[in-house]
Design an enzyme around this catalytic site. Sequence first.
Site, PDB file in Angstrom:
ATOM      1  N   CYS A   1       0.813  -1.227   0.000  1.00 44.68           N
ATOM      2  CA  CYS A   1       0.000   0.000   0.000  1.00 44.68           C
ATOM      3  C   CYS A   1       0.842   1.272   0.000  1.00 44.68           C
ATOM      4  CB  CYS A   1      -0.913  -0.005   1.203  1.00 44.68           C
ATOM      5  SG  CYS A   1      -1.842  -1.528   1.296  1.00 44.68           S
TER       6      CYS A   1
ATOM      7  N   HIS B   1      -2.814   6.273   3.737  1.00 42.77           N
ATOM      8  CA  HIS B   1      -3.327   5.038   3.145  1.00 42.77           C
ATOM      9  C   HIS B   1      -4.660   4.685   3.811  1.00 42.77           C
ATOM     10  CE1 HIS B   1      -4.005   1.108   1.790  1.00 42.77           C
ATOM     11  NE2 HIS B   1      -3.581   0.498   2.880  1.00 42.77           N
TER      12      HIS B   1
ATOM     13  N   ASN C   1     -10.058  -0.686   1.337  1.00 37.70           N
ATOM     14  CA  ASN C   1      -8.605  -0.631   1.149  1.00 37.70           C
ATOM     15  C   ASN C   1      -8.281  -1.031  -0.293  1.00 37.70           C
ATOM     16  OD1 ASN C   1      -5.858  -1.145   1.087  1.00 37.70           O
ATOM     17  ND2 ASN C   1      -5.811  -2.237   3.040  1.00 37.70           N
TER      18      ASN C   1
HETATM   19  N1  ACO Z   1     -17.386  -9.627  11.291  1.00 38.81           N
HETATM   20  C1  ACO Z   1     -17.662  -9.979  12.569  1.00 38.81           C
HETATM   21  N2  ACO Z   1     -16.709 -10.400  13.425  1.00 38.81           N
HETATM   22  C2  ACO Z   1     -15.452 -10.450  12.982  1.00 38.81           C
HETATM   23  C3  ACO Z   1     -15.096 -10.095  11.661  1.00 38.81           C
HETATM   24  C4  ACO Z   1     -16.126  -9.668  10.805  1.00 38.81           C
HETATM   25  N3  ACO Z   1     -15.898  -9.307   9.525  1.00 38.81           N
HETATM   26  N4  ACO Z   1     -13.773 -10.255  11.505  1.00 38.81           N
HETATM   27  C5  ACO Z   1     -13.291 -10.678  12.679  1.00 38.81           C
HETATM   28  N5  ACO Z   1     -14.306 -10.811  13.571  1.00 38.81           N
HETATM   29  C6  ACO Z   1     -14.250 -11.254  14.961  1.00 38.81           C
HETATM   30  C7  ACO Z   1     -13.050 -12.131  15.226  1.00 38.81           C
HETATM   31  O1  ACO Z   1     -13.328 -13.480  14.896  1.00 38.81           O
HETATM   32  C8  ACO Z   1     -12.864 -11.929  16.706  1.00 38.81           C
HETATM   33  O2  ACO Z   1     -13.783 -12.732  17.403  1.00 38.81           O
HETATM   34  P1  ACO Z   1     -13.324 -13.523  18.715  1.00 38.81           P
HETATM   35  O3  ACO Z   1     -12.917 -12.444  19.699  1.00 38.81           O
HETATM   36  O4  ACO Z   1     -14.553 -14.266  19.097  1.00 38.81           O
HETATM   37  O5  ACO Z   1     -12.169 -14.377  18.301  1.00 38.81           O
HETATM   38  C9  ACO Z   1     -13.269 -10.473  16.933  1.00 38.81           C
HETATM   39  O6  ACO Z   1     -14.071 -10.116  15.788  1.00 38.81           O
HETATM   40  C10 ACO Z   1     -12.099  -9.510  17.027  1.00 38.81           C
HETATM   41  O7  ACO Z   1     -11.209  -9.788  15.954  1.00 38.81           O
HETATM   42  P2  ACO Z   1      -9.887  -8.956  15.754  1.00 38.81           P
HETATM   43  O8  ACO Z   1      -9.148  -9.525  14.580  1.00 38.81           O
HETATM   44  O9  ACO Z   1      -9.152  -8.839  17.058  1.00 38.81           O
HETATM   45  O10 ACO Z   1     -10.521  -7.541  15.368  1.00 38.81           O
HETATM   46  P3  ACO Z   1      -9.816  -6.147  15.259  1.00 38.81           P
HETATM   47  O11 ACO Z   1     -10.502  -5.184  16.125  1.00 38.81           O
HETATM   48  O12 ACO Z   1      -8.309  -6.249  15.360  1.00 38.81           O
HETATM   49  O13 ACO Z   1     -10.152  -5.727  13.750  1.00 38.81           O
HETATM   50  C11 ACO Z   1      -9.113  -5.628  11.597  1.00 38.81           C
HETATM   51  C12 ACO Z   1      -9.706  -6.526  12.697  1.00 38.81           C
HETATM   52  C13 ACO Z   1     -10.197  -4.713  11.106  1.00 38.81           C
HETATM   53  C14 ACO Z   1      -8.624  -6.536  10.495  1.00 38.81           C
HETATM   54  C15 ACO Z   1      -7.933  -4.804  12.189  1.00 38.81           C
HETATM   55  O14 ACO Z   1      -7.055  -5.649  12.891  1.00 38.81           O
HETATM   56  C16 ACO Z   1      -7.178  -4.066  11.129  1.00 38.81           C
HETATM   57  O15 ACO Z   1      -7.680  -3.204  10.457  1.00 38.81           O
HETATM   58  N6  ACO Z   1      -5.856  -4.370  10.992  1.00 38.81           N
HETATM   59  C17 ACO Z   1      -5.022  -3.746  10.008  1.00 38.81           C
HETATM   60  C18 ACO Z   1      -5.234  -4.450   8.714  1.00 38.81           C
HETATM   61  C19 ACO Z   1      -4.757  -3.667   7.532  1.00 38.81           C
HETATM   62  O16 ACO Z   1      -4.768  -2.468   7.538  1.00 38.81           O
HETATM   63  N7  ACO Z   1      -4.387  -4.405   6.494  1.00 38.81           N
HETATM   64  C20 ACO Z   1      -4.018  -3.827   5.284  1.00 38.81           C
HETATM   65  C21 ACO Z   1      -2.547  -3.629   5.211  1.00 38.81           C
HETATM   66  S1  ACO Z   1      -2.108  -2.692   3.862  1.00 38.81           S
HETATM   67  C22 ACO Z   1      -1.723  -3.614   2.446  1.00 38.81           C
HETATM   68  O17 ACO Z   1      -0.589  -3.680   2.030  1.00 38.81           O
HETATM   69  C23 ACO Z   1      -2.848  -4.349   1.720  1.00 38.81           C
END
Ligand code: ACO
Length: 333
Positions: free
Chosen positions: A116, A259, A289
């Site tokens: 990204c 980003h 994204n």
């Molecule tokens: N819907 C409902 N529940 C969900 C979903 C969903 N879509 N996805 C995950 N959950 C659940 C999980 O299973 C978990 O449940 P559990 O506690 O029972 O195990 C709970 O929600 C919390 O999950 P986390 O992964 O801890 O959620 P978090 O608050 O960290 O959010 C997210 C996840 C949005 C992916 C976040 O970590 C994030 O944005 N990280 C950065 C990712 C990013 O920016 N990636 C792109 C990089 S750039 C590139 O080069 C492409």
Amino acid sequence: MSCRPAIITGVGSYLPDRILTNEDLSEIVDTNDEWIVSHTGISERRIAAEDQASSDLGLIAAQRALDDAGLQPSDLDMILTPTVTSDQVFPSTACMIQDKLGAPNTIAAFDLVSGCTGFVMGLSVAAQFIESGSMNNILVVSAEKLTSVTDWTDRSTCILFGDGAGAAVMSAGEGERGETGLLAYALETYGEHGRLLRIPAGGSRQPITPELVASHDHCIRMEGPELFKLAVRGIPEIAKTVISKAGLTSEDIDWVIMHQANLRIIEAAAKRLHIPEDRVIINVDKYGNTSAASMAIALDEVYSEGKLKSGDNLLLVGFGAGFTLGGAVIRWA
Ligand code: ACO
């Protein structure tokens, strides 16, 4: 030795028409609008048509940027395409765009795989050739069809990504480097965190097999929470570095184009930088994204809305697969 400034003379973007809402996703995986909006800020994203590859998206953005710059493809000296979703493993998407545009055979065209941060990387590379006087007009066209590598059974990733393209033409400006155009850039690489965001199969380490496809290892795999922490810490740090390299402070920054991965990351980083919210461009709600295209699309959006004035200082900053961090400060010419 004095150098010419590298300025942006044209911008353009392209988003496919088809919208995939959070509601639509809740019919594919176990999720809901409330979770997605509260955890990411994303409401909808665009999905390219089946017959549209990244070069097709990039072509339209490139044509728009060239029109905006008042240039023809024949005026180009180089095409750089930041992307993680090239049409094929090779030839490069940049070569395909060169062909589709009808740009000269005498130019260089290559892809940049920097996740990204790709658009910042592309502008930084382009600026070197412009500033040195060896080239006059370079097209940086970021194009992504991330939905082609999305695992639609993985609710933690499939909600995040969308398709789109954004482009900028970089040319030589009047005056001296440091007065206008790209004032400074900072690029950092943390290969030790590469496992946090990757497509495991399809390269030389794990060539595609039916088993790997069945387990969706040809799709994006991500350790979201770990990436989140790296991004929230890393973005403000590299932003401070590049702002200081430009000889400015946070208060001098008129627009922040971060980003667009997650609204919570954008807001947390802006807070750490003490930059007011109204200077931070946000479109992650509409497009999700779009990886290397995200900052280019946001730049075109703020430009098309007529918000950019000559002399405005823009901070572009992002993080991406690698793990990479990239920042650039541009004074709008
Ligand atoms: N819907 C409902 N529940 C969900 C979903 C969903 N879509 N996805 C995950 N959950 C659940 C999980 O299973 C978990 O449940 P559990 O506690 O029972 O195990 C709970 O929600 C919390 O999950 P986390 O992964 O801890 O959620 P978090 O608050 O960290 O959010 C997210 C996840 C949005 C992916 C976040 O970590 C994030 O944005 N990280 C950065 C990712 C990013 O920016 N990636 C792109 C990089 S750039 C590139 O080069 C492409």
